[in-house]
Design a protein around this motif. Structure first.
Motif, PDB file in Angstrom:
ATOM      1  N   GLU A   1       0.818  -1.214   0.000  1.00 12.33           N
ATOM      2  CA  GLU A   1       0.000   0.000   0.000  1.00 12.33           C
ATOM      3  C   GLU A   1       0.848   1.258   0.000  1.00 12.33           C
ATOM      4  N   GLU A   2       1.872   1.295   0.836  1.00 11.72           N
ATOM      5  CA  GLU A   2       2.731   2.476   0.922  1.00 11.72           C
ATOM      6  C   GLU A   2       3.386   2.779  -0.413  1.00 11.72           C
ATOM      7  N   ALA A   3       3.863   1.723  -1.075  1.00  9.88           N
ATOM      8  CA  ALA A   3       4.516   1.916  -2.374  1.00  9.88           C
ATOM      9  C   ALA A   3       3.514   2.369  -3.437  1.00  9.88           C
ATOM     10  N   ALA A   4       2.349   1.739  -3.474  1.00  9.98           N
ATOM     11  CA  ALA A   4       1.360   2.047  -4.507  1.00  9.98           C
ATOM     12  C   ALA A   4       0.871   3.493  -4.409  1.00  9.98           C
ATOM     13  N   PHE A   5       0.576   3.945  -3.194  1.00 13.26           N
ATOM     14  CA  PHE A   5       0.026   5.298  -3.035  1.00 13.26           C
ATOM     15  C   PHE A   5       1.092   6.385  -3.175  1.00 13.26           C
ATOM     16  N   SER A   6       2.353   6.003  -3.108  1.00 15.02           N
ATOM     17  CA  SER A   6       3.421   7.007  -3.274  1.00 15.02           C
ATOM     18  C   SER A   6       3.804   7.203  -4.738  1.00 15.02           C
ATOM     19  N   LEU A   7       3.361   6.296  -5.603  1.00 12.67           N
ATOM     20  CA  LEU A   7       3.701   6.387  -7.024  1.00 12.67           C
ATOM     21  C   LEU A   7       2.793   7.375  -7.745  1.00 12.67           C
ATOM     22  N   ALA A   8       3.355   8.015  -8.757  1.00 17.90           N
ATOM     23  CA  ALA A   8       2.550   8.871  -9.629  1.00 17.90           C
ATOM     24  C   ALA A   8       1.826   8.003 -10.648  1.00 17.90           C
ATOM     25  N   LYS A   9       0.779   8.533 -11.222  1.00 19.71           N
ATOM     26  CA  LYS A   9       0.032   7.807 -12.253  1.00 19.71           C
ATOM     27  C   LYS A   9       0.966   7.462 -13.412  1.00 19.71           C
ATOM     28  N   GLY A  10       0.974   6.204 -13.799  1.00 20.22           N
ATOM     29  CA  GLY A  10       1.810   5.744 -14.904  1.00 20.22           C
ATOM     30  C   GLY A  10       3.194   5.268 -14.484  1.00 20.22           C
ATOM     31  N   ALA A  11       3.579   5.488 -13.228  1.00 18.76           N
ATOM     32  CA  ALA A  11       4.919   5.119 -12.757  1.00 18.76           C
ATOM     33  C   ALA A  11       4.925   3.704 -12.182  1.00 18.76           C
ATOM     34  N   TYR A  12       6.111   3.111 -12.132  1.00 17.19           N
ATOM     35  CA  TYR A  12       6.281   1.807 -11.503  1.00 17.19           C
ATOM     36  C   TYR A  12       7.438   1.873 -10.509  1.00 17.19           C
ATOM     37  N   THR A  13       7.478   0.923  -9.581  1.00 19.43           N
ATOM     38  CA  THR A  13       8.502   0.928  -8.531  1.00 19.43           C
ATOM     39  C   THR A  13       9.867   0.638  -9.138  1.00 19.43           C
ATOM     40  N   LYS A  14      10.868   1.411  -8.712  1.00 17.07           N
ATOM     41  CA  LYS A  14      12.224   1.255  -9.230  1.00 17.07           C
ATOM     42  C   LYS A  14      13.039   0.275  -8.390  1.00 17.07           C
ATOM     43  N   THR A  15      12.502  -0.093  -7.234  1.00 22.84           N
ATOM     44  CA  THR A  15      13.128  -1.119  -6.401  1.00 22.84           C
ATOM     45  C   THR A  15      12.053  -2.108  -5.988  1.00 22.84           C
ATOM     46  N   PRO A  16      12.422  -3.371  -5.792  1.00 28.54           N
ATOM     47  CA  PRO A  16      11.425  -4.380  -5.408  1.00 28.54           C
ATOM     48  C   PRO A  16      10.770  -4.037  -4.067  1.00 28.54           C
ATOM     49  N   VAL A  17       9.491  -4.367  -3.957  1.00 30.54           N
ATOM     50  CA  VAL A  17       8.741  -4.161  -2.710  1.00 30.54           C
ATOM     51  C   VAL A  17       8.516  -5.524  -2.070  1.00 30.54           C
ATOM     52  N   LYS A  18       9.085  -5.695  -0.881  1.00 30.06           N
ATOM     53  CA  LYS A  18       8.979  -6.980  -0.195  1.00 30.06           C
ATOM     54  C   LYS A  18       7.745  -7.003   0.701  1.00 30.06           C
ATOM     55  N   SER A  19       7.017  -8.123   0.654  1.00 31.58           N
ATOM     56  CA  SER A  19       5.892  -8.352   1.561  1.00 31.58           C
ATOM     57  C   SER A  19       5.917  -9.807   1.993  1.00 31.58           C
ATOM     58  N   GLN A  20       4.929 -10.201   2.762  1.00 33.03           N
ATOM     59  CA  GLN A  20       4.843 -11.583   3.222  1.00 33.03           C
ATOM     60  C   GLN A  20       4.626 -12.561   2.078  1.00 33.03           C
ATOM     61  N   PHE A  21       4.225 -12.041   0.906  1.00 32.64           N
ATOM     62  CA  PHE A  21       3.927 -12.896  -0.237  1.00 32.64           C
ATOM     63  C   PHE A  21       5.119 -13.085  -1.171  1.00 32.64           C
ATOM     64  N   GLY A  22       6.114 -12.226  -1.047  1.00 35.67           N
ATOM     65  CA  GLY A  22       7.267 -12.289  -1.936  1.00 35.67           C
ATOM     66  C   GLY A  22       7.730 -10.888  -2.290  1.00 35.67           C
ATOM     67  N   PHE A  23       8.204 -10.720  -3.533  1.00 36.30           N
ATOM     68  CA  PHE A  23       8.683  -9.425  -4.001  1.00 36.30           C
ATOM     69  C   PHE A  23       7.791  -8.929  -5.137  1.00 36.30           C
ATOM     70  N   HIS A  24       7.369  -7.677  -5.017  1.00 30.54           N
ATOM     71  CA  HIS A  24       6.445  -7.070  -5.972  1.00 30.54           C
ATOM     72  C   HIS A  24       7.128  -6.002  -6.812  1.00 30.54           C
ATOM     73  N   VAL A  25       6.715  -5.946  -8.068  1.00 31.18           N
ATOM     74  CA  VAL A  25       6.969  -4.780  -8.899  1.00 31.18           C
ATOM     75  C   VAL A  25       5.592  -4.187  -9.180  1.00 31.18           C
TER      76      VAL A  25
END
Length: 280
Positions: free
Chosen positions: A195-219
């Motif tokens: 959630e923190e990563a998603a809401f901090s991104l601008a429209k059309g942008a993607y994460t430049k570093t992997p986001v770790k959660s209990q499920f694995g690593f997200h882009v």
């Protein structure tokens, strides 16, 4: 708050939704017990009074079950009349209580039948106008097991690879067939890291570093941002109708109390009643 009211309205339906049975245009005789006729209208009423277990049955089986109950009741009622039980004080008290309950239900049906569609729509509009502004995002994600896999995907995105195609190819989430599309969501719907990563991104942008959660690593890629949309009127109209009915019921009770004095002599019952009515 609106969503909470809609949930509460589901419980209200059983309490104050009193629907009269739909009678057949021709009130045909369907059976007889002695000289007493059982008509289609009697059967219709009996069907509406069947328990939840019977209500799940096919229509023809419900009719048979209802008819069986009517016949049993009339057979035993005849025996009770022959025994003179209708003249007992207990029976008369029960009949008086049943009459008052049916009058209560009949009056509410009459009032609720007068409810206009525009009243329901106005109540919906009022609730929607009072909703606080809340942001929601529409995001896609690619879920992988390792940080190295996520970094490799980000590198491919930087090189111009299509996010949707990569999600279909690489993601281990059930959303992969949809290109990783998670639809719109508000805060509190996803795990905190995501959630923190998603809401901090601008429209059309993607994460430049992997986001770790209990499920694995997200882009994560954000497709859109907007104010959260209320449920469509057509979607919640029955629940909103119940809210209006609840308010009308409260107004009816309050008005009746203003006209007729309610006095509870037993102190324990009075305190309990006061507490109950305060919480309603």
């Amino acid at each position: 708050m609106f969503r909470h009211k809609l949930l509460a309205a589901a419980a209200l339906a059983a309490a104050v939704s009193f629907q009269a049975p739909v009678y057949a245009q021709e009130d045909a005789v369907v059976a007889k017990v002695g000289a007493v006729e059982i008509r289609q209208a009697d059967l219709d009423v009996a069907i509406t009074n069947l328990s939840a277990q019977y209500q799940q049955m096919p229509e023809e089986q419900k009719k048979i079950a209802a008819l069986s109950q009517i016949i049993d009741i009339k057979l035993v009622a005849k025996k009770a009349e022959e025994a003179g039980l209708q003249n007992s004080d207990d029976f008369k008290k029960r009949m008086a209580a049943l009459q008052e309950r049916e009058l209560h239900n009949a009056y509410l049906r009459d009032q609720f039948d007068k409810l206009k569609p525009e009243e329901v729509k106005a109540r919906y509009d009022k609730e929607v106008a009072a909703l606080p502004k809340e942001e929601e995002v529409r995001a896609r994600h690619i879920l992988v097991k390792t940080e190295e896999e996520a970094k490799a995907i980000i590198k491919q995105l930087d090189e111009g690879k299509d996010f949707v195609e990569l999600a279909k190819e690489k993601s281990e989430d059930t959303s992969k067939s949809e290109g990783g599309d998670l639809g719109y969501f508000t805060k509190g719907r996803m795990v905190p890291e995501f959630e923190e990563a998603a809401f901090s991104l601008a429209k059309g942008a993607y994460t430049k570093t992997p986001v770790k959660s209990q499920f694995g690593f997200h882009v994560i890629k954000v497709e859109d941002k907007r104010d959260a949309q209320p449920p469509a009127f057509e979607q919640v109209e029955p629940q909103v109708r119940q809210i209006v009915m609840q308010e009308k019921y409260s107004a009816i009770i309050d008005g009746a109390k203003a006209e007729q004095k309610v006095e509870i002599v037993d102190e324990t019952l009075r305190k309990g009643y006061d507490e109950l009515t305060k919480s309603e």
